[in-house]
Design a protein around this motif. Structure first.
Motif, PDB file in Angstrom:
ATOM      1  N   GLU A   1       0.847  -1.188   0.000  1.00 50.28           N
ATOM      2  CA  GLU A   1       0.000   0.000   0.000  1.00 50.28           C
ATOM      3  C   GLU A   1       0.884   1.239   0.000  1.00 50.28           C
ATOM      4  O   GLU A   1       1.800   1.364   0.819  1.00 50.28           O
ATOM      5  CB  GLU A   1      -0.929   0.024   1.212  1.00 50.28           C
ATOM      6  CG  GLU A   1      -1.905   1.202   1.197  1.00 50.28           C
ATOM      7  CD  GLU A   1      -2.981   1.075   2.259  1.00 50.28           C
ATOM      8  OE1 GLU A   1      -3.976   1.827   2.180  1.00 50.28           O
ATOM      9  OE2 GLU A   1      -2.839   0.225   3.166  1.00 50.28           O
TER      10      GLU A   1
ATOM     11  N   TYR B   1      -2.505  -2.504  -3.644  1.00 53.52           N
ATOM     12  CA  TYR B   1      -2.406  -3.313  -4.855  1.00 53.52           C
ATOM     13  C   TYR B   1      -1.697  -4.627  -4.554  1.00 53.52           C
ATOM     14  O   TYR B   1      -0.834  -4.708  -3.667  1.00 53.52           O
ATOM     15  CB  TYR B   1      -1.641  -2.541  -5.936  1.00 53.52           C
ATOM     16  CG  TYR B   1      -0.366  -1.885  -5.435  1.00 53.52           C
ATOM     17  CD1 TYR B   1       0.859  -2.557  -5.467  1.00 53.52           C
ATOM     18  CD2 TYR B   1      -0.393  -0.597  -4.910  1.00 53.52           C
ATOM     19  CE1 TYR B   1       2.019  -1.959  -5.007  1.00 53.52           C
ATOM     20  CE2 TYR B   1       0.754   0.006  -4.432  1.00 53.52           C
ATOM     21  CZ  TYR B   1       1.956  -0.671  -4.490  1.00 53.52           C
ATOM     22  OH  TYR B   1       3.094  -0.077  -4.008  1.00 53.52           O
TER      23      TYR B   1
ATOM     24  N   THR C   1      -6.707  -5.735  -9.918  1.00 52.02           N
ATOM     25  CA  THR C   1      -7.576  -4.953  -9.041  1.00 52.02           C
ATOM     26  C   THR C   1      -6.764  -4.185  -8.004  1.00 52.02           C
ATOM     27  O   THR C   1      -5.894  -4.748  -7.335  1.00 52.02           O
ATOM     28  CB  THR C   1      -8.588  -5.864  -8.317  1.00 52.02           C
ATOM     29  OG1 THR C   1      -9.365  -6.570  -9.290  1.00 52.02           O
ATOM     30  CG2 THR C   1      -9.523  -5.049  -7.437  1.00 52.02           C
TER      31      THR C   1
ATOM     32  N   ILE D   1      -7.190  -0.793  -4.917  1.00 52.35           N
ATOM     33  CA  ILE D   1      -8.151  -0.079  -4.071  1.00 52.35           C
ATOM     34  C   ILE D   1      -7.621   1.329  -3.830  1.00 52.35           C
ATOM     35  O   ILE D   1      -6.480   1.504  -3.390  1.00 52.35           O
ATOM     36  CB  ILE D   1      -8.355  -0.807  -2.728  1.00 52.35           C
ATOM     37  CG1 ILE D   1      -8.861  -2.241  -2.975  1.00 52.35           C
ATOM     38  CG2 ILE D   1      -9.333  -0.047  -1.831  1.00 52.35           C
ATOM     39  CD1 ILE D   1      -8.874  -3.106  -1.725  1.00 52.35           C
TER      40      ILE D   1
ATOM     41  N   THR E   1      -8.171   5.372  -2.287  1.00 50.16           N
ATOM     42  CA  THR E   1      -8.822   6.453  -1.541  1.00 50.16           C
ATOM     43  C   THR E   1      -8.135   7.751  -1.942  1.00 50.16           C
ATOM     44  O   THR E   1      -6.938   7.764  -2.229  1.00 50.16           O
ATOM     45  CB  THR E   1      -8.718   6.271  -0.015  1.00 50.16           C
ATOM     46  OG1 THR E   1      -7.332   6.264   0.366  1.00 50.16           O
ATOM     47  CG2 THR E   1      -9.362   4.967   0.431  1.00 50.16           C
TER      48      THR E   1
ATOM     49  N   LYS F   1     -11.185  -0.015  -7.332  1.00 48.98           N
ATOM     50  CA  LYS F   1     -12.292   0.002  -6.381  1.00 48.98           C
ATOM     51  C   LYS F   1     -12.194   1.240  -5.497  1.00 48.98           C
ATOM     52  O   LYS F   1     -11.146   1.543  -4.933  1.00 48.98           O
ATOM     53  CB  LYS F   1     -12.276  -1.257  -5.514  1.00 48.98           C
ATOM     54  CG  LYS F   1     -12.646  -2.531  -6.269  1.00 48.98           C
ATOM     55  CD  LYS F   1     -12.805  -3.707  -5.312  1.00 48.98           C
ATOM     56  CE  LYS F   1     -13.308  -4.944  -6.043  1.00 48.98           C
ATOM     57  NZ  LYS F   1     -13.553  -6.083  -5.116  1.00 48.98           N
TER      58      LYS F   1
ATOM     59  N   GLU G   1     -16.809   0.747  -8.706  1.00 54.91           N
ATOM     60  CA  GLU G   1     -15.721   0.141  -9.461  1.00 54.91           C
ATOM     61  C   GLU G   1     -15.558   0.864 -10.792  1.00 54.91           C
ATOM     62  O   GLU G   1     -16.540   1.283 -11.408  1.00 54.91           O
ATOM     63  CB  GLU G   1     -15.991  -1.345  -9.750  1.00 54.91           C
ATOM     64  CG  GLU G   1     -15.864  -2.250  -8.555  1.00 54.91           C
ATOM     65  CD  GLU G   1     -15.947  -3.725  -8.949  1.00 54.91           C
ATOM     66  OE1 GLU G   1     -16.090  -4.003 -10.170  1.00 54.91           O
ATOM     67  OE2 GLU G   1     -15.874  -4.579  -8.057  1.00 54.91           O
TER      68      GLU G   1
END
Length: 384
Positions: free
Chosen positions: A173, A202, A211, A213, A215, A233, A238
């Motif tokens: 991350e 990741y 995929t 994620i 923020t 995501k 998504e």
């Protein structure tokens, strides 16, 4: 013979202008390219900030009247023809070069606490490895981080992954603090730019779909791989892509999530709602009710942060204050009436490499009086 640019800079930098000078300036404002004019006016504005030059009040007032005769600055810019809209932004910046010293003379100066210089953000982040270890990444860092058979190269503000992990379900991350940005390149060739106060999680090995994620905010350049779609995501939303460039803005202190497509194609999904974007389009999702709208995007505005700019064209004061909070790592307080703050709009563009003090001077130019104490910026009043 002097070039037009040389003459323009001399006229705007001089405390005295003849009627012939003002007539020439009027003609130049009406005919020149807005991009060229904005850049030159911004340079002159910076000279005034540094040299504290002052201009005659009646001269600046006459120029303001001439600008208002050409452009109705109270109108909604998006309803105007494109050329005149850009001309308006240029005119406002030229006005800044003309009137900033006058405003400093006639209005109270913004209160700046002693020894409170706040520098702009830069390349810094924290990398959390699969084993939980954290590695501090700085602007000047050059290092190789070992993670199993992976070699992670840090080159100043960029991470590059070489090789691929064997273990399944191993994640890294990358997190930027307030006032930080960073870039990461994956083994498949995809690249991601993280804005301030953001994070991306990741896998070290892409299996099936690729995929991640997110923020906060990030700009993506995804390497094409039809057999392995790339999925971002963001909460319950998504974004699915094959090979494309796009930006996602999903800060928790913003009311909406914006996905903006630069090129290629993406599909945005939230529950039963979905939309396929074409280049130049932006989806705006309200997470509270799941409503999604599609519109033409202002790519210059959306990508300004990645290009080292604050794009202020038709930007509201509350939005700009949130950007300042994230980039300069400051607290924002508002004492001015809420309706006046909400109604305030800006124009033009400034660099994100400016000290906060200079940004406060620009806010003062736009009628936004502030005070800075330690790392707290308070908006005292807002005037049209």
């Amino acid at each position: 013979m002097k070039s037009d640019q040389q003459r323009l800079k001399e006229i705007l930098s001089s405390p005295q202008r003849s009627a012939e000078d003002e007539q020439w300036l009027q003609s130049y404002l009406e005919s020149t390219d807005a991009t060229e004019l904005r850049e030159l006016a911004a340079d002159i504005f910076q000279d005034h900030l540094q040299q504290d030059k002052r201009l005659s009040p009646d001269t600046s007032t006459r120029m303001w009247d001439k600008i208002r005769q050409q452009v109705d600055i109270t109108a909604t810019p998006v309803l105007r023809p494109y050329r005149k809209y850009r001309w308006m932004a240029a005119a406002v910046l030229v006005l800044a070069a003309l009137t900033y010293p006058l405003l400093r003379k006639s209005q109270p100066k913004p209160f700046l606490a002693a020894a409170s210089t706040i520098k702009p953000g830069g390349n810094k982040a924290v990398l959390t490895l699969a084993n939980g270890a954290k590695v501090l990444l700085t602007d000047t860092g050059n290092q190789v981080i070992k993670a199993g058979n992976l070699a992670i190269q840090q080159k100043q503000g960029k991470l590059e992954y070489e090789g691929e992990a064997h273990e399944a379900n191993a994640f890294n991350e990358l997190t930027t603090p307030r006032g930080g940005t960073f870039q990461v390149s994956f083994p498949d060739g995809s690249r991601v730019w993280l804005n301030a106060a953001s994070s991306i999680k990741y896998p070290l090995k892409f299996e099936g779909n690729r995929t991640v994620i997110l923020t906060g905010q990030a700009y993506f350049e995804i390497a094409p791989d039809p057999g392995h779609p790339f999925i971002v995501k963001v909460g319950e939303m998504e974004v699915r892509v094959l090979g494309t460039s796009f930006d996602i803005m999903a800060y928790k202190d913003e009311q909406v999530v914006n996905t903006t497509l630069v090129n290629g194609a993406v599909k945005v999904l939230q529950g039963n709602t979905s939309a396929t974007l074409h280049p130049g389009q932006q989806s705006t999702l309200n997470p509270a009710n799941g409503k999604m709208e599609i519109a033409i995007a202002n790519l210059e505005n959306v990508l300004a942060w990645r290009n080292g700019k604050f794009e202020l064209e038709n930007t509201g004061l509350p939005t700009f204050l949130r950007q300042l909070s994230r980039w300069y790592d400051i607290e924002i307080a508002v004492e001015a009436p809420a309706e006046e703050v909400a109604a305030k709009k800006f124009g033009g563009q400034i660099g994100r490499d400016m000290d906060l003090h200079d940004v406060i001077k620009i806010l003062d130019l736009y009628g936004v009086a502030c005070k800075l104490e330690n790392r707290k910026l308070t908006v005292l009043s807002v005037h049209s």
